[in-house]
Design an enzyme around this catalytic site. Structure first.
Site, PDB file in Angstrom:
ATOM      1  N   LYS A 169      -3.804  -5.964  10.067  1.00 27.94           N
ATOM      2  CA  LYS A 169      -2.457  -5.823   9.498  1.00 27.94           C
ATOM      3  C   LYS A 169      -2.121  -4.363   9.236  1.00 27.94           C
ATOM      4  O   LYS A 169      -0.962  -3.940   9.371  1.00 27.94           O
ATOM      5  CB  LYS A 169      -2.338  -6.638   8.206  1.00 27.94           C
ATOM      6  CG  LYS A 169      -0.940  -6.603   7.569  1.00 27.94           C
ATOM      7  CD  LYS A 169       0.151  -7.154   8.494  1.00 27.94           C
ATOM      8  CE  LYS A 169       1.544  -6.992   7.890  1.00 27.94           C
ATOM      9  NZ  LYS A 169       1.774  -7.829   6.715  1.00 27.94           N
ATOM     10  N   THR A 176      -0.580  -9.039   2.319  1.00 26.80           N
ATOM     11  CA  THR A 176      -1.159  -7.814   2.869  1.00 26.80           C
ATOM     12  C   THR A 176      -1.853  -7.099   1.726  1.00 26.80           C
ATOM     13  O   THR A 176      -1.219  -6.695   0.752  1.00 26.80           O
ATOM     14  CB  THR A 176      -0.080  -6.924   3.496  1.00 26.80           C
ATOM     15  OG1 THR A 176       0.551  -7.642   4.551  1.00 26.80           O
ATOM     16  CG2 THR A 176      -0.698  -5.650   4.057  1.00 26.80           C
ATOM     17  N   LYS A 214       3.533   0.008  -0.500  1.00 25.64           N
ATOM     18  CA  LYS A 214       2.207  -0.461  -0.916  1.00 25.64           C
ATOM     19  C   LYS A 214       1.269  -0.553   0.266  1.00 25.64           C
ATOM     20  O   LYS A 214       0.124  -0.081   0.218  1.00 25.64           O
ATOM     21  CB  LYS A 214       2.337  -1.810  -1.626  1.00 25.64           C
ATOM     22  CG  LYS A 214       1.026  -2.496  -1.990  1.00 25.64           C
ATOM     23  CD  LYS A 214       0.604  -3.545  -0.958  1.00 25.64           C
ATOM     24  CE  LYS A 214       1.577  -4.699  -0.881  1.00 25.64           C
ATOM     25  NZ  LYS A 214       1.114  -5.748   0.088  1.00 25.64           N
TER      26      LYS A 214
END
Length: 306
Positions: free
Chosen positions: A182, A107, A250
């Site tokens: 995502k 990701t 993150k």
């Protein structure tokens, strides 16, 4: 060298796999079970030892993996790690065979995915961004959701590989769009996890049997993947990682940055990010995301390494 857009069947394809952490190791194992020859590299060789014992070949660097493979899959930690393994001198793009397929399943940032695609294309390589969802369970069972950005012919060529890893595989558009999809996934997870953790904390504080509560609410309008799969871990005090808190933070920062660029306010994501940051400050960076329960029940037993 493979024929342009040939279907990448196991008998004629060597896959290079970079990153054998919580999810990557199981994903790589499933590719070997499907019959693919595997070349691997990761920061800590011991994490790859089960794959090596099963017949995978070790390489010291991502660049060496690229030079030995027809398809290179990466699932590393941060966008900075993605940039390092792909774009730095001696990295994947510089050492991959002509016509090779590069699949980043980390990701990461949509803009970085586009940079990789453009530099790969300039060198005659095929790049796809293909982040996944499903956690450690989906990785082990080969049932991951795979969200893909890239060109349709490249997507079709790597279908056998994706099918060894997941069940819900969707091309969302050109390079970078897999990463955008995502972000949608992470946004939904982050805010939903707050509700799941609060429901379980409330059940315990009210003196309910939380397992009975789950049996009542998982099949109704409150149902979600996190409620069915992660709430039981909260109840058991199992906070071992299927997905690290630090990695979710993150991801949420990427989502917030992209939302700012899109002129979109995401107050739920900001709240989730701040709550997980508080847990990181308490030493929970390497716990699973279900450890959000500890925000409400600080004395809950269990941890990342229990």
């Amino acid at each position: 060298m493979l024929t342009e857009h040939a279907v990448l069947s196991p008998e004629r394809t060597t896959i290079g796999f970079v990153g054998t952490g919580v999810m990557g190791r199981s994903m790589a194992a499933n590719l070997m079970k499907a019959g693919y020859r595997l070349v691997v590299s990761t920061r800590t060789r011991e994490k790859a030892q089960p794959l090596l014992d099963a017949g995978a070949v070790w390489k010291d660097t991502a660049g060496e993996v690229a030079a030995a493979a027809d398809v290179i899959i990466t699932i590393v930690g941060l966008p900075s790690d993605v940039e390092e393994v792909y774009l730095h001198e001696g990295g994947i793009i510089h050492r991959a065979k002509p016509g090779a397929y590069l699949i980043d399943m980390t990701t990461s940032a949509p803009a970085l995915a586009r940079r990789i695609y453009e530099q790969a294309k300039a060198r005659g390589l095929h790049a796809l961004d293909a982040p996944v969802s499903g956690g450690d369970v989906g990785a082990k069972n080969g049932t991951l959701v795979i969200m893909v950005g890239g060109e349709e012919p490249d997507f079709q060529a790597v279908q056998p590989i994706f099918e060894a890893l997941g069940k819900n595989i969707v091309l969302h558009g050109p390079a970078g769009m897999g990463q955008h999809a995502k972000m949608c996934n992470q946004i939904a997870i982050a805010t939903n996890m707050i509700g799941v953790a609060e429901a379980m904390a409330y059940a315990v504080k009210a003196g309910l049997d939380p397992e009975r509560v789950l049996s009542s609410i998982t099949g109704g309008a409150a149902g979600s993947w996190s409620l069915s799969n992660l709430a039981p871990r909260m109840i058991r005090g199992d906070f071992a990682p299927g997905f690290y808190i630090q990695h979710l933070v993150k991801d949420l920062r990427i989502a917030l940055d992209m939302a700012d660029q899109l002129g979109l306010a995401l107050p739920g994501v900001k709240l989730s990010e701040s709550m997980y940051e508080a847990l990181i400050e308490r030493g929970e960076a390497y716990s699973g995301t279900q450890a959000l329960y500890k925000y409400y029940v600080p004395d809950a037993q269990g941890g990342a390494h229990d």
